[in-house]
Write a protein that holds these residues in place. Structure first.
Motif: not given
Length: 392
Positions: A264-269, A327-333, A380-386
């Motif tokens: 997930f961290s690589q996906s975000l980067m 912080t504006k958004f949160m999630s859990i994995i 993708d959802a985090i990128v869209a929110k950002h």
């Protein structure tokens, strides 16, 4: 005793060895308990005292400097690292009056068993003459207790704000010599202690705008001869602005959650998002707190332990909830074996954080290709929110 201006001296103590504050906050660089002596033509005032463990240093500094009389002890804040030596100072200078606002006076009576006759009670805007110098008192509550006030020395344009603008740093430098070097300790201090009160801090910063401040002498860390540096930093930290940045604290028991975090961290980067990964088994609290100052998104990663979250993840959730970041958004994995209420538990533990919850991703056992695809969807959802928040 060290001079900071004409007839104004630092008489406090450096604590080189302290590594924990309130049995909670790490102090990797030690700290100081700053106390200031102002000698006026007619009156002498001591600005705050020191932690009880360092009382002897304060008393030695006063005695070796030949201070035979103190008229006033300004007690900005009831917490004992600033007030804890007041009784000892009063033994040496029994005619001194403890200057405090009503709230602080009540706290000092409760905490130190002082008598009400020891006090000179002041309020917002009151002044106190030392002959050739004038103290003006400013209410600056919630930095970081409700009773805290500050003192402005009018003629010298020096602000004594107690914990406000402080830094836990043991250094022989009386003044800030390198602003880039002090930035980290000052931000850590803000993150750990001040960040839950950013709304009140913004109000206090607004109140200080009318004062011509040429020096800030806080109760921890070195003195600022360039007040704009730390005032601007506080204005940024206490704003509601966040960065294109995801905090990813995690704990893993049997590698399933760790593999999710790595992917997930690589996906975000890969999508242009800055990420910091924190292993909760050995991360220092201060680093977590500093990350919370800027993070647009927090994603907490945990395995399931007895249908609930791992205790380390629970501790992180408790910390996030206590510090109430912007912080504006949160999630859990995370992952589970045979059943899990981990997501509900962790989201419930962070109820004070006013952030949007993005759909969590939880796998049964080791993550599969379908699970990795869901992590990509979360990225993708985090990128869209950002992007919606104009962070990218």
């Amino acid at each position: 005793m060290r001079k900071i201006a004409d007839n104004i001296y630092s008489v406090g103590a450096i604590d080189w060895d302290r590594r924990l504050f309130d049995e909670l906050i790490p102090l990797p660089d030690g700290t100081s308990y700053n106390s200031y002596l102002i000698k006026g033509q007619e009156k002498t005032v001591l600005i705050d005292t020191v932690d009880p463990e360092k009382t002897e240093i304060l008393i030695d500094n006063l005695v070796s400097a030949g201070v035979t009389k103190i008229d006033y002890i300004v007690a900005h804040h009831g917490e004992q690292d600033h007030s804890g030596s007041i009784n000892d100072v009063l033994l040496l200078y029994p005619d001194a009056k403890v200057v405090a606002n009503e709230k602080c006076k009540k706290m000092l009576i409760d905490l130190l068993c002082l008598d009400e006759s020891n006090f000179l009670t002041i309020k917002e805007g009151d002044t106190l003459s030392l002959g050739d110098r004038t103290l003006e008192f400013i209410d600056t509550p919630w930095v970081h207790w409700p009773e805290t006030f500050s003192t402005y020395l009018q003629e010298d344009k020096i602000l004594f704000p107690c914990d406000f603008f402080g830094s836990h740093l043991a250094t022989s430098d009386i003044f800030v010599e390198n602003e880039s070097a002090i930035y980290g300790p000052a931000k850590r201090y803000y993150a750990e202690i001040m960040s839950p009160f950013r709304r009140q801090i913004r109000g206090n910063l607004k109140k200080l705008e009318k004062f011509n401040i040429e020096m800030i002498a806080p109760s921890h860390g070195p003195v600022y001869k360039n007040p704009k540096f730390i005032i601007d930093a506080y204005a940024k930290w206490a704003s509601e602005d966040v960065k294109n940045y995801v905090m990813l604290p995690y704990v893993s028991m049997h590698d399933s959650t760790r593999k999710m975090v790595e992917y997930f961290s690589q996906s975000l980067m890969d999508r242009g998002v800055k990420v910091d990964v924190f292993n909760l088994t050995d991360v220092e609290l201060g680093k977590l707190a500093m990350g919370l100052v800027d993070a647009a998104t927090i994603v907490l990663a945990s395995p399931t332990m007895l249908i609930g979250a791992h205790p380390s993840a629970g501790y992180a959730a408790f910390l996030v909830n206590a510090l109430r970041p912007k912080t504006k958004f949160m999630s859990i994995i995370g992952s589970y074996g045979w059943g899990s209420k981990m997501v509900d538990q962790l989201t419930g533990m962070m109820s004070q954080v006013k952030a949007e919850i993005i759909e969590p991703v939880v796998t049964k056992g080791y993550p599969t290709e379908d699970d990795y695809a869901k992590l990509d969807e979360l990225a993708d959802a985090i990128v869209a929110k950002h992007k919606e928040a104009s962070l990218m």
